[in-house]
Write a protein that holds these residues in place. Structure first.
Motif, PDB file in Angstrom:
ATOM      1  N   PHE A  33     -12.630 -24.461  12.014  1.00  0.00           N
ATOM      2  CA  PHE A  33     -12.007 -23.236  12.516  1.00  0.00           C
ATOM      3  C   PHE A  33     -13.025 -22.349  13.233  1.00  0.00           C
ATOM      4  CE2 PHE A  33      -9.147 -24.835   9.294  1.00  0.00           C
ATOM      5  CZ  PHE A  33      -7.906 -24.690   9.899  1.00  0.00           C
ATOM      6  N   ILE A  34     -13.725 -22.975  14.145  1.00  0.00           N
ATOM      7  CA  ILE A  34     -14.785 -22.272  14.869  1.00  0.00           C
ATOM      8  C   ILE A  34     -14.248 -21.112  15.689  1.00  0.00           C
ATOM      9  CG2 ILE A  34     -14.681 -23.821  16.877  1.00  0.00           C
ATOM     10  CD1 ILE A  34     -17.766 -23.540  17.033  1.00  0.00           C
ATOM     11  N   SER A  35     -12.973 -21.187  16.101  1.00  0.00           N
ATOM     12  CA  SER A  35     -12.407 -20.082  16.887  1.00  0.00           C
ATOM     13  C   SER A  35     -12.328 -18.798  16.079  1.00  0.00           C
ATOM     14  CB  SER A  35     -11.027 -20.458  17.428  1.00  0.00           C
ATOM     15  OG  SER A  35     -11.136 -21.480  18.402  1.00  0.00           O
ATOM     16  N   LEU A  36     -12.195 -18.908  14.750  1.00  0.00           N
ATOM     17  CA  LEU A  36     -12.212 -17.706  13.921  1.00  0.00           C
ATOM     18  C   LEU A  36     -13.582 -17.039  13.975  1.00  0.00           C
ATOM     19  CD1 LEU A  36     -10.197 -18.812  10.747  1.00  0.00           C
ATOM     20  CD2 LEU A  36      -9.446 -17.330  12.624  1.00  0.00           C
ATOM     21  N   GLN A  37     -14.650 -17.835  13.991  1.00  0.00           N
ATOM     22  CA  GLN A  37     -15.991 -17.268  14.152  1.00  0.00           C
ATOM     23  C   GLN A  37     -16.118 -16.579  15.511  1.00  0.00           C
ATOM     24  OE1 GLN A  37     -19.131 -20.180  13.233  1.00  0.00           O
ATOM     25  NE2 GLN A  37     -17.558 -21.486  12.334  1.00  0.00           N
ATOM     26  N   PHE A  38     -15.615 -17.253  16.523  1.00  0.00           N
ATOM     27  CA  PHE A  38     -15.652 -16.671  17.865  1.00  0.00           C
ATOM     28  C   PHE A  38     -14.894 -15.347  17.911  1.00  0.00           C
ATOM     29  CE2 PHE A  38     -13.194 -16.039  21.755  1.00  0.00           C
ATOM     30  CZ  PHE A  38     -14.188 -15.969  22.720  1.00  0.00           C
ATOM     31  N   LEU A  39     -13.682 -15.323  17.375  1.00  0.00           N
ATOM     32  CA  LEU A  39     -12.862 -14.116  17.438  1.00  0.00           C
ATOM     33  C   LEU A  39     -13.493 -12.969  16.662  1.00  0.00           C
ATOM     34  CD1 LEU A  39      -9.335 -15.769  17.094  1.00  0.00           C
ATOM     35  CD2 LEU A  39     -10.295 -14.706  19.139  1.00  0.00           C
ATOM     36  N   ARG A  40     -14.088 -13.263  15.516  1.00  0.00           N
ATOM     37  CA  ARG A  40     -14.774 -12.212  14.759  1.00  0.00           C
ATOM     38  C   ARG A  40     -15.949 -11.652  15.558  1.00  0.00           C
ATOM     39  NH1 ARG A  40     -13.649 -15.447   9.994  1.00  0.00           N
ATOM     40  NH2 ARG A  40     -15.631 -16.555  10.277  1.00  0.00           N
ATOM     41  N   HIS A  41     -16.694 -12.544  16.193  1.00  0.00           N
ATOM     42  CA  HIS A  41     -17.842 -12.098  16.994  1.00  0.00           C
ATOM     43  C   HIS A  41     -17.391 -11.233  18.161  1.00  0.00           C
ATOM     44  CE1 HIS A  41     -21.709 -12.365  19.142  1.00  0.00           C
ATOM     45  NE2 HIS A  41     -20.964 -12.513  20.225  1.00  0.00           N
ATOM     46  N   ILE A  42     -16.384 -11.703  18.904  1.00  0.00           N
ATOM     47  CA  ILE A  42     -15.911 -10.972  20.075  1.00  0.00           C
ATOM     48  C   ILE A  42     -15.314  -9.631  19.678  1.00  0.00           C
ATOM     49  CG2 ILE A  42     -14.236 -11.013  21.963  1.00  0.00           C
ATOM     50  CD1 ILE A  42     -16.694 -12.752  22.415  1.00  0.00           C
ATOM     51  N   HIS A  43     -14.574  -9.608  18.562  1.00  0.00           N
ATOM     52  CA  HIS A  43     -13.975  -8.350  18.126  1.00  0.00           C
ATOM     53  C   HIS A  43     -15.056  -7.346  17.734  1.00  0.00           C
ATOM     54  CE1 HIS A  43     -10.996  -5.628  16.521  1.00  0.00           C
ATOM     55  NE2 HIS A  43     -11.633  -5.596  15.362  1.00  0.00           N
ATOM     56  N   THR A  44     -16.073  -7.805  17.007  1.00  0.00           N
ATOM     57  CA  THR A  44     -17.176  -6.919  16.635  1.00  0.00           C
ATOM     58  C   THR A  44     -17.879  -6.385  17.873  1.00  0.00           C
ATOM     59  OG1 THR A  44     -17.491  -8.112  14.552  1.00  0.00           O
ATOM     60  CG2 THR A  44     -19.330  -6.762  15.327  1.00  0.00           C
ATOM     61  N   ARG A  45     -18.101  -7.265  18.852  1.00  0.00           N
ATOM     62  CA  ARG A  45     -18.728  -6.839  20.105  1.00  0.00           C
ATOM     63  C   ARG A  45     -17.876  -5.801  20.820  1.00  0.00           C
ATOM     64  NH1 ARG A  45     -17.898 -10.516  25.177  1.00  0.00           N
ATOM     65  NH2 ARG A  45     -15.912  -9.420  24.899  1.00  0.00           N
ATOM     66  N   ASP A  46     -16.565  -6.071  20.939  1.00  0.00           N
ATOM     67  CA  ASP A  46     -15.681  -5.154  21.657  1.00  0.00           C
ATOM     68  C   ASP A  46     -15.638  -3.783  21.002  1.00  0.00           C
ATOM     69  OD1 ASP A  46     -15.123  -7.142  23.451  1.00  0.00           O
ATOM     70  OD2 ASP A  46     -13.118  -7.585  22.691  1.00  0.00           O
ATOM     71  N   GLY A  79     -17.954  -2.518  19.011  1.00  0.00           N
ATOM     72  CA  GLY A  79     -19.274  -1.911  19.146  1.00  0.00           C
ATOM     73  C   GLY A  79     -19.535  -1.348  20.530  1.00  0.00           C
ATOM     74  N   GLU A  80     -19.004  -1.996  21.559  1.00  0.00           N
ATOM     75  CA  GLU A  80     -19.203  -1.536  22.932  1.00  0.00           C
ATOM     76  C   GLU A  80     -18.141  -0.535  23.379  1.00  0.00           C
ATOM     77  OE1 GLU A  80     -19.402  -4.988  25.413  1.00  0.00           O
ATOM     78  OE2 GLU A  80     -21.310  -5.672  24.570  1.00  0.00           O
ATOM     79  N   GLY A  81     -17.221  -0.195  22.498  1.00  0.00           N
ATOM     80  CA  GLY A  81     -16.205   0.790  22.839  1.00  0.00           C
ATOM     81  C   GLY A  81     -15.052   0.254  23.656  1.00  0.00           C
ATOM     82  N   LYS A 123      -7.891  -2.372  15.826  1.00  0.00           N
ATOM     83  CA  LYS A 123      -8.729  -1.960  16.961  1.00  0.00           C
ATOM     84  C   LYS A 123      -8.723  -3.018  18.067  1.00  0.00           C
ATOM     85  CE  LYS A 123     -11.758   0.993  14.184  1.00  0.00           C
ATOM     86  NZ  LYS A 123     -13.145   1.307  13.796  1.00  0.00           N
ATOM     87  N   GLY A 124      -7.511  -3.373  18.479  1.00  0.00           N
ATOM     88  CA  GLY A 124      -7.362  -4.300  19.587  1.00  0.00           C
ATOM     89  C   GLY A 124      -7.605  -3.609  20.917  1.00  0.00           C
TER      90      GLY A 124
END
Length: 514
Positions: free
Chosen positions: A231-244, A246-248, A301-302
């Protein structure tokens, strides 16, 4: 604008609009299609499109960043059209045309006449997100279509109370899950909408379960792929969401519902549509189909555009409300209101078109669009970048050219080297981002690396014997060219030796998501 007075649950079926109105809807969809076909050959590929193209030549049942449907469509586009901007973007254009047509049909199914149907279709066609989705091939372009068709089938189900329409819902949900995982938020809205209203009586029958099974069967290949890849996409989605976050990028979610997801001038229509669904017992599930994803995206926080595909169904009911309200006015008042509305809608829509569509290849319109639209700027400079890499490769001593690779820093560079680099005989890119990381590094690995997308500090930390070999400067604009991510944040191109770690250790340490 007062909400419409629609029949209650036991009132019987709502009368559909006149069949002849279909021609008007087809005309609107065809006009939007024509505009995109005439303008989609300007500029170049967007960095996201280059990732889809790269993955399209490595077809699989899943990818780290998204399900497989969009790369599959682009593989089909490559086979049919080659590297044609217009051809490769055709599927996105057709998806938006169908969504616009289906929005008019929703108004018709709700009982709207020609005015309601045309209004619903036009307000959707002139919404910023709908216009954007026809300018590029993105998974969001097809996700938009599946949400609209799902809502259309739900309206048909509620209008006729024929449970067989669950099959249509199941099919579009399954296709949506093979396109973008945010379809799950809409599924939550559908299930919640039926459970929380009298429409719950349409649940739990054999057609509902058949639809659930159909959706699962369509989605199953990707689900199995995810299981095989932990389920590597879950890792990806968590990373991207945290980035988004964090960057506002999640800021202004509610603002974007007015400015991005729908035509701002038509806001009273979708608000009236939401109220109309809520007040009508038959169609109240659609109010929840909007409210539940809205609440989930706000709490989670979408990003602002995630809910855009829910607005066509609101426009359909809002257009019906407006049509019925106009009947209460005198002929003069009605004409004045319609004239003012459609003039304002068109004026705002033209402004959105100038901002979003690549209307001009030069001159003030192009300058305006590039100054205000970062996505269009990301379509600039890829061929020039590839040419510079090829020139650097050709300048190397013969011994280095015999074993050279191109290490890229992001998926845009990856797609540019893999797709556009073929014309120059460049080797396939080496990328540690998303699905390219899963595909691994070349064996035997190259001894010399041309490195893109990294800073001096980054290459010196990870690689050996690095030197600056060139710079990425985009054409156009001022002396520095049009500024985008490639030219502004990592303009240097390096030639380096191998990594400081062994290749297996290097590959494991520097895996990235983007």
């Amino acid at each position: 604008m007062p909400p419409p007075s629609l029949p209650n649950e036991g009132h019987g079926q709502v009368k559909a609009g006149a069949p002849g109105n279909v021609a008007s809807l087809l005309g609107i969809a065809a006009l939007v299609t024509l505009v995109h076909l005439l303008t989609n050959n300007r500029y170049g590929f967007h960095r996201d499109e280059l990732q889809f193209l790269s993955d399209a030549v490595h077809l699989d049942w899943g990818f780290v960043a998204y399900p497989p449907l969009t790369p599959f469509l682009e593989r089909t586009g490559l086979a049919l059209f080659g590297l044609s901007l217009v051809g490769l973007r055709l599927f996105s254009v057709l998806a938006q045309a169908v969504a616009i047509f289906a929005t008019g049909l929703m108004a018709r199914q709700l009982g709207g006449g020609r005015l309601a149907q045309v209004t619903a279709a036009l307000t959707t066609a002139l919404s910023p997100l709908a216009l954007f989705e026809g300018t590029e091939f993105q998974y969001s372009s097809f996700d938009y279509l599946w949400w609209v068709l799902t809502a259309c089938f739900v309206i048909r189900l509620l209008r006729t109370e024929d449970a067989r329409w669950w099959i249509g819902v199941g099919a579009t949900v399954g296709l949506g899950l093979m396109t973008k995982y945010t379809m799950l938020f809409f599924v939550a809205g559908i299930v919640g909408g039926f459970l929380l209203t009298p429409a719950r009586r349409l649940l739990w029958n054999r057609w509902f379960w058949a639809a659930a099974l159909l959706a699962l069967l369509i989605f199953l290949p990707n689900l199995l792929w995810q299981a095989r890849h932990e389920f590597i996409s879950l890792q990806f989605l968590r990373h991207i969401h945290t980035r988004d976050v964090g960057e506002g990028r999640a800021h202004g979610f509610l603002r974007d519902q007015f400015l991005i997801c729908a035509n701002l001038f038509a806001s009273p229509l979708w608000i009236a549509g939401l109220i109309g669904y809520w007040r009508d017992r038959r169609y109240r599930p659609l109010a929840w189909m909007y409210a539940i994803p809205l609440a989930l995206f706000v709490l989670g926080k979408g990003r602002g555009y995630y809910l855009a595909a829910a607005y066509p169904m609101l426009m359909a009911m809002g257009a019906l409300a407006a049509e019925r309200w106009l009947r209460s006015l005198s002929k003069f008042q009605g004409r004045a209101v319609k004239g003012a509305f459609f003039t304002g809608l068109a004026a705002y829509g033209l402004g959105v078109c100038a901002l979003i569509l690549p209307l001009a290849s030069s001159g003030p319109l192009k300058d305006f669009a590039l100054s205000n639209n970062g996505d269009l700027r990301e379509e600039i400079g890829w061929p020039e970048l590839v040419q510079r890499v090829a020139a650097i490769r050709d300048s190397l001593p013969p011994a280095q050219r015999e074993s050279v690779g191109v290490l890229v820093g992001n998926y845009g560079e990856q797609g540019a080297i893999e797709i556009l680099g073929r014309a120059y005989g460049l080797p396939p890119p080496i990328s540690l981002t998303n699905s390219a990381w899963l595909r691994g590094y070349p064996k035997p690995p190259p001894r010399t690396l041309i490195v893109l997308g990294s800073s001096r500090d980054e290459v010196d930390k990870a690689l050996t014997a690095c030197r600056v070999a060139g710079h990425n400067v985009n054409p156009g604009g001022n002396a520095g060219g049009i500024r985008n991510e490639e030219s502004e944040y990592h303009p240097d191109i390096f030639v380096c030796g191998g990594p400081r770690l062994s290749w297996p250790e290097f590959w494991k340490r520097y895996q990235g998501f983007g």
